[in-house]
Scaffold this motif. Structure first.
Motif, PDB file in Angstrom:
ATOM      1  N   HIS A 191     -29.829  65.114  23.406  1.00 31.48           N
ATOM      2  CA  HIS A 191     -30.397  65.025  24.755  1.00 31.48           C
ATOM      3  C   HIS A 191     -31.195  63.740  24.999  1.00 31.48           C
ATOM      4  CE1 HIS A 191     -30.123  69.710  25.165  1.00 31.48           C
ATOM      5  NE2 HIS A 191     -28.963  69.106  25.318  1.00 31.48           N
ATOM      6  N   GLY A 192     -30.939  62.701  24.185  1.00 30.82           N
ATOM      7  CA  GLY A 192     -31.642  61.438  24.382  1.00 30.82           C
ATOM      8  C   GLY A 192     -33.031  61.465  23.784  1.00 30.82           C
ATOM      9  N   ASN A 193     -33.897  60.577  24.300  1.00 33.99           N
ATOM     10  CA  ASN A 193     -35.221  60.428  23.707  1.00 33.99           C
ATOM     11  C   ASN A 193     -36.172  59.826  24.736  1.00 33.99           C
ATOM     12  OD1 ASN A 193     -37.425  59.363  21.943  1.00 33.99           O
ATOM     13  ND2 ASN A 193     -36.065  60.206  20.385  1.00 33.99           N
ATOM     14  N   LEU A 194     -37.467  60.174  24.595  1.00 36.17           N
ATOM     15  CA  LEU A 194     -38.482  59.648  25.522  1.00 36.17           C
ATOM     16  C   LEU A 194     -39.045  58.292  25.085  1.00 36.17           C
ATOM     17  CD1 LEU A 194     -40.608  62.858  26.265  1.00 36.17           C
ATOM     18  CD2 LEU A 194     -39.277  61.561  27.934  1.00 36.17           C
ATOM     19  N   ARG A 195     -38.467  57.712  24.005  1.00 32.62           N
ATOM     20  CA  ARG A 195     -38.989  56.424  23.532  1.00 32.62           C
ATOM     21  C   ARG A 195     -38.977  55.381  24.642  1.00 32.62           C
ATOM     22  NH1 ARG A 195     -35.979  57.730  18.617  1.00 32.62           N
ATOM     23  NH2 ARG A 195     -34.142  57.245  19.829  1.00 32.62           N
ATOM     24  N   GLU A 196     -37.918  55.398  25.447  1.00 34.15           N
ATOM     25  CA  GLU A 196     -37.745  54.339  26.445  1.00 34.15           C
ATOM     26  C   GLU A 196     -37.288  54.919  27.769  1.00 34.15           C
ATOM     27  OE1 GLU A 196     -36.117  50.276  24.643  1.00 34.15           O
ATOM     28  OE2 GLU A 196     -34.777  51.965  24.314  1.00 34.15           O
ATOM     29  N   ALA A 197     -37.354  54.081  28.780  1.00 35.82           N
ATOM     30  CA  ALA A 197     -36.754  54.416  30.063  1.00 35.82           C
ATOM     31  C   ALA A 197     -35.467  53.602  30.188  1.00 35.82           C
ATOM     32  CB  ALA A 197     -37.714  54.060  31.178  1.00 35.82           C
ATOM     33  N   ARG A 198     -34.662  53.955  31.177  1.00 37.51           N
ATOM     34  CA  ARG A 198     -33.493  53.113  31.465  1.00 37.51           C
ATOM     35  C   ARG A 198     -33.189  53.194  32.958  1.00 37.51           C
ATOM     36  NH1 ARG A 198     -28.781  56.474  31.727  1.00 37.51           N
ATOM     37  NH2 ARG A 198     -29.196  58.284  30.440  1.00 37.51           N
ATOM     38  N   CYS A 199     -32.354  52.245  33.397  1.00 39.68           N
ATOM     39  CA  CYS A 199     -32.091  52.147  34.836  1.00 39.68           C
ATOM     40  C   CYS A 199     -30.921  53.047  35.230  1.00 39.68           C
ATOM     41  CB  CYS A 199     -31.784  50.690  35.172  1.00 39.68           C
ATOM     42  SG  CYS A 199     -31.384  50.473  36.907  1.00 39.68           S
ATOM     43  N   PHE A 200     -31.099  53.781  36.325  1.00 37.66           N
ATOM     44  CA  PHE A 200     -30.004  54.591  36.870  1.00 37.66           C
ATOM     45  C   PHE A 200     -28.799  53.721  37.207  1.00 37.66           C
ATOM     46  CE2 PHE A 200     -32.447  58.472  38.242  1.00 37.66           C
ATOM     47  CZ  PHE A 200     -31.487  59.406  37.868  1.00 37.66           C
ATOM     48  N   ASP A 201     -29.072  52.492  37.720  1.00 39.61           N
ATOM     49  CA  ASP A 201     -27.981  51.682  38.263  1.00 39.61           C
ATOM     50  C   ASP A 201     -27.303  50.804  37.227  1.00 39.61           C
ATOM     51  OD1 ASP A 201     -28.431  52.748  40.763  1.00 39.61           O
ATOM     52  OD2 ASP A 201     -30.007  51.293  41.207  1.00 39.61           O
TER      53      ASP A 201
END
Ligand code: OAD
Length: 241
Positions: A118-128
């Protein structure tokens, strides 16, 4: 089956898969999604935080909420259950940890072979544009100006490419699967213990609450908190070795 018999299975197993959910981090102070009074999906409306459309509509609150969770999981410490799982990895010839958790606590406890469904909260990423980003104040992508989001899987989204295939392969070839601290309600992760069962592996469920857990002749239930049961299991399995 007693904890001693499960320890004997663990000692003899050549291929072990550990499958975890939020309950494994509960004793570190990370709220689960569904099982405590302060569970996350009781605290907030899941539609406004964990679905892509709701997340977009609920700005900037949803961005801030994930940012606070990301900060919180960095502050807490791995517990005895995370450490016991890392120890099992060091003892077993072939090992994989398949986790639904996004808190990075397994890695911080020393687990190496970790498959994050389910991924990780370490980083954010862009929807686009998909560019990664640190947790900045406003959810605006530096690369393209798009909306930032946590690097986790939301409902209605696909799991990371190849993740379920890898989990399936490991589940179908393991001798023993330990399922720890998951309500076993979220698909497709729920399939992981089923793959192991269908291929004839032993499956052990470690959880204080056995509702919605897999059933079958090869399923054993060790009822209780992961932070108490797992270190005990490891101690018995590897005593005198
Ligand atoms: P849940 O919150 O659904 O379930 C937590 C489980 O942990 C329950 O079965 C509890 O009984 C158990 N539990 C609580 N304390 C425990 C302890 N000390 N030791 C062992 N077990 C304990 O969390 P998950 O099953 O992880 O998805 O939820 C699955 C997915 O639903 C999450 O990955 C998340 C959520 O929506 C996404 O974010 C995509």
């Amino acid at each position: 089956m007693t904890i001693e018999s499960v320890a004997a299975l663990l000692r003899d197993a050549k291929r072990v898969l550990v499958f975890t959910g939020a309950g494994v981090s509960a004793e570190s102070g990370v709220p689960t999604f569904r099982s405590d009074a302060n569970a996350l999906w009781r605290e907030v409306d899941i539609r406004n935080f964990a679905y892509p459309d709701g997340y977009r509509r609920n700005q900037p609150d949803a961005w801030r909420w994930y940012g606070q969770r990301a900060a919180k999981v960095r502050e807490v410490m791995p517990n005895a259950a995370h450490e016991a799982i890392a120890e099992i990895e060091r003892r077993v010839p072939e090992f994989l940890l398949v986790t639904q958790n996004i808190d990075n606590l397994h890695q911080r406890a020393g687990s190496k072979k970790v498959l994050e469904l389910h991924g990780n909260l370490r980083e954010a990423r862009c929807f686009d544009c998909d560019a990664r980003s640190p947790w900045v104040a406003d959810p605006v992508c530096e690369a393209c100006g798009g909306l930032l989001r946590p690097d986790v899987v939301m409902f209605e989204e696909e799991l990371p490419l190849g993740a379920m295939e890898e989990a399936r392969e490991a589940a179908e070839s393991c001798d023993l699967l330990l399922s720890v601290g998951t309500s076993n309600l979220v698909w497709p992760a729920t399939e992981v213990p089923r793959y192991a069962l269908r291929s004839g592996a032993d499956v052990v469920i470690i959880n204080p609450d056995m509702s919605a857990q897999p059933t079958g002749l090869r399923v054993t239930y060790l009822k209780g908190a992961a932070g108490a049961i797992l270190p005990e299991l490891v101690r018995i399995a590897y005593a005198n070795l």
